[in-house]
Write an enzyme that holds these catalytic residues in place. Structure first.
Site, PDB file in Angstrom:
ATOM      1  N   HIS A 191       0.852  -1.196   0.000  1.00  0.00           N
ATOM      2  CA  HIS A 191       0.000   0.000   0.000  1.00  0.00           C
ATOM      3  C   HIS A 191       0.883   1.240   0.000  1.00  0.00           C
ATOM      4  O   HIS A 191       1.711   1.430   0.893  1.00  0.00           O
ATOM      5  CB  HIS A 191      -0.935  -0.005   1.223  1.00  0.00           C
ATOM      6  CG  HIS A 191      -1.953  -1.091   1.139  1.00  0.00           C
ATOM      7  ND1 HIS A 191      -2.344  -1.841   2.223  1.00  0.00           N
ATOM      8  CD2 HIS A 191      -2.657  -1.561   0.070  1.00  0.00           C
ATOM      9  CE1 HIS A 191      -3.254  -2.717   1.826  1.00  0.00           C
ATOM     10  NE2 HIS A 191      -3.458  -2.580   0.530  1.00  0.00           N
ATOM     11  N   GLU A 194       1.653   3.879   2.993  1.00  0.00           N
ATOM     12  CA  GLU A 194       2.139   3.382   4.286  1.00  0.00           C
ATOM     13  C   GLU A 194       3.666   3.458   4.316  1.00  0.00           C
ATOM     14  O   GLU A 194       4.375   2.460   4.348  1.00  0.00           O
ATOM     15  CB  GLU A 194       1.584   1.965   4.499  1.00  0.00           C
ATOM     16  CG  GLU A 194       0.050   1.972   4.508  1.00  0.00           C
ATOM     17  CD  GLU A 194      -0.605   0.599   4.372  1.00  0.00           C
ATOM     18  OE1 GLU A 194       0.108  -0.424   4.373  1.00  0.00           O
ATOM     19  OE2 GLU A 194      -1.853   0.560   4.253  1.00  0.00           O
ATOM     20  N   ARG A 246      -3.295   4.597  -2.218  1.00  0.00           N
ATOM     21  CA  ARG A 246      -3.110   3.255  -1.642  1.00  0.00           C
ATOM     22  C   ARG A 246      -2.782   2.171  -2.692  1.00  0.00           C
ATOM     23  O   ARG A 246      -1.938   1.316  -2.487  1.00  0.00           O
ATOM     24  CB  ARG A 246      -4.409   2.873  -0.914  1.00  0.00           C
ATOM     25  CG  ARG A 246      -4.529   1.411  -0.497  1.00  0.00           C
ATOM     26  CD  ARG A 246      -5.901   1.181   0.146  1.00  0.00           C
ATOM     27  NE  ARG A 246      -6.236  -0.214   0.336  1.00  0.00           N
ATOM     28  CZ  ARG A 246      -6.135  -0.863   1.502  1.00  0.00           C
ATOM     29  NH1 ARG A 246      -5.662  -0.253   2.564  1.00  0.00           N
ATOM     30  NH2 ARG A 246      -6.494  -2.116   1.593  1.00  0.00           N
ATOM     31  N   HIS A 315       2.889  -3.300   6.820  1.00  0.00           N
ATOM     32  CA  HIS A 315       1.876  -2.296   6.491  1.00  0.00           C
ATOM     33  C   HIS A 315       1.864  -1.263   7.615  1.00  0.00           C
ATOM     34  O   HIS A 315       2.584  -1.374   8.587  1.00  0.00           O
ATOM     35  CB  HIS A 315       0.484  -2.952   6.441  1.00  0.00           C
ATOM     36  CG  HIS A 315       0.218  -3.813   5.268  1.00  0.00           C
ATOM     37  ND1 HIS A 315      -0.640  -3.454   4.262  1.00  0.00           N
ATOM     38  CD2 HIS A 315       0.683  -5.049   4.931  1.00  0.00           C
ATOM     39  CE1 HIS A 315      -0.707  -4.416   3.360  1.00  0.00           C
ATOM     40  NE2 HIS A 315       0.094  -5.409   3.737  1.00  0.00           N
ATOM     41  N   GLU A 390       1.078  -4.554  11.055  1.00  0.00           N
ATOM     42  CA  GLU A 390       0.706  -3.143  10.903  1.00  0.00           C
ATOM     43  C   GLU A 390       1.543  -2.338  11.894  1.00  0.00           C
ATOM     44  O   GLU A 390       1.358  -2.452  13.106  1.00  0.00           O
ATOM     45  CB  GLU A 390      -0.786  -2.943  11.211  1.00  0.00           C
ATOM     46  CG  GLU A 390      -1.724  -3.799  10.357  1.00  0.00           C
ATOM     47  CD  GLU A 390      -2.208  -3.093   9.104  1.00  0.00           C
ATOM     48  OE1 GLU A 390      -1.770  -1.962   8.827  1.00  0.00           O
ATOM     49  OE2 GLU A 390      -3.028  -3.701   8.391  1.00  0.00           O
TER      50      GLU A 390
HETATM   51  O1  0X9 Z   1      -6.604  -4.403   4.631  1.00  0.00           O
HETATM   52  C1  0X9 Z   1      -5.425  -4.683   4.402  1.00  0.00           C
HETATM   53  O2  0X9 Z   1      -4.996  -5.003   3.309  1.00  0.00           O
HETATM   54  C2  0X9 Z   1      -4.435  -4.628   5.577  1.00  0.00           C
HETATM   55  N1  0X9 Z   1      -4.679  -3.480   6.376  1.00  0.00           N
HETATM   56  S1  0X9 Z   1      -4.333  -1.978   5.802  1.00  0.00           S
HETATM   57  O3  0X9 Z   1      -4.902  -0.996   6.718  1.00  0.00           O
HETATM   58  N2  0X9 Z   1      -2.762  -1.769   5.813  1.00  0.00           N
HETATM   59  O4  0X9 Z   1      -4.825  -1.853   4.471  1.00  0.00           O
HETATM   60  C3  0X9 Z   1      -4.585  -5.904   6.378  1.00  0.00           C
HETATM   61  C4  0X9 Z   1      -4.301  -7.155   5.610  1.00  0.00           C
HETATM   62  C5  0X9 Z   1      -4.560  -8.378   6.392  1.00  0.00           C
HETATM   63  N3  0X9 Z   1      -4.400  -9.599   5.677  1.00  0.00           N
HETATM   64  C6  0X9 Z   1      -5.226 -10.089   4.717  1.00  0.00           C
HETATM   65  N4  0X9 Z   1      -6.014  -9.323   4.053  1.00  0.00           N
HETATM   66  N5  0X9 Z   1      -5.234 -11.365   4.457  1.00  0.00           N
HETATM   67 ZN    ZN Z   2      -1.691  -1.736   4.137  1.00  0.00          ZN
END
Ligand code: 0X9
Ligand code: ZN
Length: 428
Positions: A191, A194, A246, A315, A390
């Site tokens: 992303h 980040e 993003r 992230h 994160e």
């Molecule tokens: O939503 C996401 O992709 C991630 N959080 S963010 O706020 N950085 O966008 C979490 C990803 C968790 N893992 C999976 N989606 N499997």
């Molecule tokens: Zn992310």
């Protein structure tokens, strides 16, 4: 004089081209009851191209950070009143916050003479500022050149906009050359906005290599594969055009651009928690691995997967350490093992500055999100200890984490990575 004028004009037009966030606010909301939680979830699902959910609805007691544009301030106030929602303005004016954080952006590197800016330091990067993609690329080349015995810089393919994607292999090939070493795979910056994730990854590369003598066993007994910036086009765009971008920059969606690469991986792809609308920030793309960036990552990872025991995907933000799965509320069979290792790593991290991280599965702690890299890496590539981490903070600055937090973030996270490294060396 004419030249100066031209330069000034160029600078102004470069600024003018940036997406502005005047009057946008980040409001933290606490749902507290089922009705208000459902209302916010609906808002997230139906209108996330208007309201940018900096953190998604998770559970009743978890606060949600929502960026509200001035055009929808009234509508949002009405929602707050209707559901009698407890809330707090976290960022009064996002544009001012972006302007303040611009001082944290290092000036671009002169590629022809990369040393001109860095003074006495060995490399073009430091960890008191955020660096652009060119500077990070120069750093990778510099450190590989300075340590040809332990660092190998590979390109794993090109992005949609034709930038090179890099993977760094770090290992002491002189030591234990007769045995196959376990490997740890690290990535970050899937992303774009980040920024702390690439900033940690470059620091990690530097620490492993330049500080080899402090922990030789990590390079004698392990191979490290690090993809410091997984979404270069998005990262560049977040520097030059839109600080809060993003997705990647593939323009396949009519008026809207970009695919969420962390919804584009091919294990239970498009099974929930991913948007079908190309204008949404969680758009999963037309097919699994439709994107150059995710397809390149897939191929590079498959070539090393067999020896790789751990995957750390960085992230921001929220300070959580997540395990699979993202596509289902079910837990993997070996969840207790994954949880214990993560909890040990986090305990060691917390010991440094007291920073708290929560540990749990993606669906348990966050929400359903299919097509994420960790699900594919565990489910398809067979890398057992797959984690999404994160990094800082918990929402005071969110994506606009001040640069004076880069080093504390990195130092505490290093304590966690050390626990992972010790453990991975001994997996047979
Ligand atoms: O939503 C996401 O992709 C991630 N959080 S963010 O706020 N950085 O966008 C979490 C990803 C968790 N893992 C999976 N989606 N499997
Ligand atoms: Zn992310």
């Amino acid at each position: 004089m004419k030249v100066l004028l031209l330069l000034a004009l160029l600078a102004v037009s470069a600024l003018a081209a940036q997406k502005r966030y005047d009057g946008y606010k980040v409001i933290q909301v606490k749902p507290k009851n089922v009705a208000s939680f459902n209302a916010l979830t609906k808002l997230y699902e139906r209108q996330n191209s208007i309201y940018d959910f900096w953190t998604e609805p998770r559970s009743l007691d978890e606060p949600i950070d929502i960026m509200v544009p001035p055009t929808h301030a009234k509508e949002f106030e009405k929602i707050l009143r209707t559901y009698n929602l407890e809330h707090r303005v976290k960022i009064q004016d996002v544009q001012s916050a972006i302007d303040v954080s611009r001082k944290d952006q290092a000036s671009p590197t002169n590629v022809k003479d990369p040393r001109s800016r860095s003074g006495s330091s060995r490399y073009v990067v430091n960890w008191t500022e955020y660096h652009d993609y060119t500077t990070i690329s120069v750093f990778l080349a510099q450190i590989a050149q300075a340590h040809p015995d332990i660092v190998t810089l590979k390109t794993i393919g090109k992005t949609h906009e034709n930038r090179e994607m890099y993977m760094v292999k770090i290992s002491n090939t002189q030591a234990n050359s007769n045995v196959t070493k376990n490997a740890i795979l690290v990535d970050g910056g899937i992303h774009a906005r980040e920024w702390i994730a690439p900033a940690f990854n470059t620091w990690l590369i530097n620490e492993l290599v330049e500080n080899y003598a402090a922990h030789p066993e990590y390079l004698d007994n392990l191979d490290w594969y690090i993809l410091p910036v997984m979404n270069p086009d998005g990262y560049v765009y977040s520097f030059a055009d839109d600080r809060l971008w993003r997705k990647n920059r593939n323009p396949v969606n009519g008026p809207c651009v970009g695919i969420d690469l962390n919804r584009n991986f091919g294990f239970h792809w498009n099974e929930g928690g991913a948007a079908g609308n190309g204008c949404d920030d969680t758009y999963h793309g037309p097919t699994a691995f439709s994107e150059d960036e995710s397809a390149n990552a897939r191929d590079a990872i498959l070539s090393i997967a067999e020896r790789t025991q751990v995957y750390l995907s960085y992230h921001s933000y929220s300070q959580v350490w997540l395990t699979p799965w993202g596509y289902t509320v079910d837990l993997p069979e070996d969840y207790p093992l994954l949880f214990d290792l993560a909890q040990n790593a986090v305990n060691n991290l917390t010991a440094v500055y007291g920073t708290q991280y929560a540990v749990g599965s993606t669906t348990g702690l966050l929400y359903v999100a299919s097509g994420g890299s960790i699900d594919w890496i565990k489910g398809e590539a067979g890398i057992p200890y797959a984690y999404t981490v994160e990094l800082r903070d918990t929402g005071d600055f969110g994506f606009l984490l001040p640069a004076d937090q880069i080093l504390p973030n990195n130092l505490e996270m290093w304590e966690a990575v050390k626990v992972i490294a010790e453990y991975t060396m001994n997996i047979v």
